[in-house]
Design a protein around this motif. Structure first.
Motif: not given
Length: 362
Positions: A138-144, A128-131, A148-152, A110-117
């Protein structure tokens, strides 16, 4: 090993040019990485998606077809865009998470393709999102900001910062756009301002604010104002709210165009004023000066990525500032060019497919 089977989830089949552009970019990149790849798209209108992109498509609310499609796939892609947020809808984030969860349950990559989260306001939804994201491949996001949100949140899966998938699309010729504008009656002897608006909040008040801006431009007799729809018929309806018979030199394009044609139309303008994220990205790709008006953090996030800011938020509309900035840009008085930064972001967007290739080879 070639011929992998992909299934792509996202907001497709709803005549939204931004989402369709992301799908186009993803399909192109996947085919580039694996020419023998088999791609199925989850869509709101499968027939239209299959016709446009030449790939099989299944309906987003056909549970048995969805489960069968996921079960038969090798890789489940959660496509680019702002899918994982609960501002525009509290239910949609659960829908997209359920697709990923099914992929995880069936032991698919399951791959997240340049998401804006984000934003994600609900604490329950964040948990639930974290779980779910802890168990994707793998996860790719389109901006810092998304990173930072996922890191948090404490997401364990590594997150790579790339760029919006649409930035990987090739630049197109401006000639088709010029021809469409000629057919619409837009004179060739005036500078063209492309206006990309959408309904949001108090649409009547927003339309009244834009009308003052258009009236000021129209009154000079020097410019043509062309409304370009990124989602039909919604954007056409919003343009009609702004326009009026008393205004001169205004033109509303009422058709739904494919992605290369929309890019060509944007490229034929001298300035783009936009609320729509991907209108701004098309402008960046075509190296057309732009003014971004923010209604959502994703506008600010993209502009920050090319070292620019939105001019203002729709909640603090400043007609005089918009008019003066437009005139300055139309006169060729610009801040240092952003095009070098745009080209850097284009390179960064290609990093997404590199991450996907690594995942494919595991």
């Amino acid at each position: 090993m070639g011929g992998r089977k992909f299934i792509i989830s996202g907001y497709y089949g709803f005549s939204n040019a931004g989402d369709e552009a992301m799908l186009s970019a993803m399909i192109h990149s996947i085919k580039e990485a694996d020419p023998a790849a088999s791609i199925t798209v989850i869509s709101g209108h499968p027939e239209a998606t299959a016709r446009t992109f030449g790939t099989p498509a299944i309906h987003r609310f056909s549970p048995f077809a969805l489960l069968r499609g996921i079960l038969r796939s090798d890789i489940v892609i959660s496509g680019g865009g702002s899918l994982l947020q609960d501002v525009t809808s509290r239910r949609s984030i659960y829908y997209y998470l359920s697709i990923m969860a099914a992929g995880i349950l069936f032991r698919k990559k399951v791959f997240l393709y340049a998401q804006g989260i984000g934003p994600v306001r609900s604490l329950k939804t964040r948990r639930i999102l974290k779980i779910v994201l802890d168990h994707v491949t793998a996860i790719t996001v389109r901006d810092e900001f998304s990173h930072d949100f996922l890191k948090g949140l404490g997401v364990k899966t590594p997150v790579s910062v790339t760029a919006d998938a649409v930035l990987s699309l090739p630049v197109v010729s401006k000639e088709k756009g010029r021809e469409i504008l000629r057919r619409a009656g837009v004179p060739e002897d005036r500078k063209i301002i492309a206006l990309c608006v959408r309904k949001w909040g108090d649409s009547d008040a927003l339309a009244a604010s834009f009308r003052k801006y258009v009236e000021a431009l129209s009154g000079t007799g020097m410019y043509s104002i062309v409304f370009i729809p990124m989602q039909c018929p919604d954007d056409v309806c919003m343009a009609a709210k702004i326009d009026s018979p008393e205004l001169k030199n205004t033109y509303i394009l009422r058709e739904s165009y494919d992605i290369p044609t929309l890019m060509s139309i944007v490229g034929a303008a001298d300035l783009l004023v936009g609320m729509r994220l991907h209108a701004l990205i098309f402008s960046a790709l075509m190296h057309i000066p732009m003014i971004g008006i923010s209604y959502d953090p994703k506008i600010d996030h993209f502009l920050h990525s090319i070292e620019r800011d939105s001019l203002f938020s729709i909640y603090e509309f400043q007609c005089e500032k918009l008019y003066n900035t437009s005139i300055r840009l139309l006169q060729g008085i610009q801040d240092p060019p952003v095009w070098k930064k745009v080209d850097e972001m284009r390179e960064k967007s290609r990093k997404t497919i590199s991450v996907l290739k690594t995942l494919m080879d595991r």
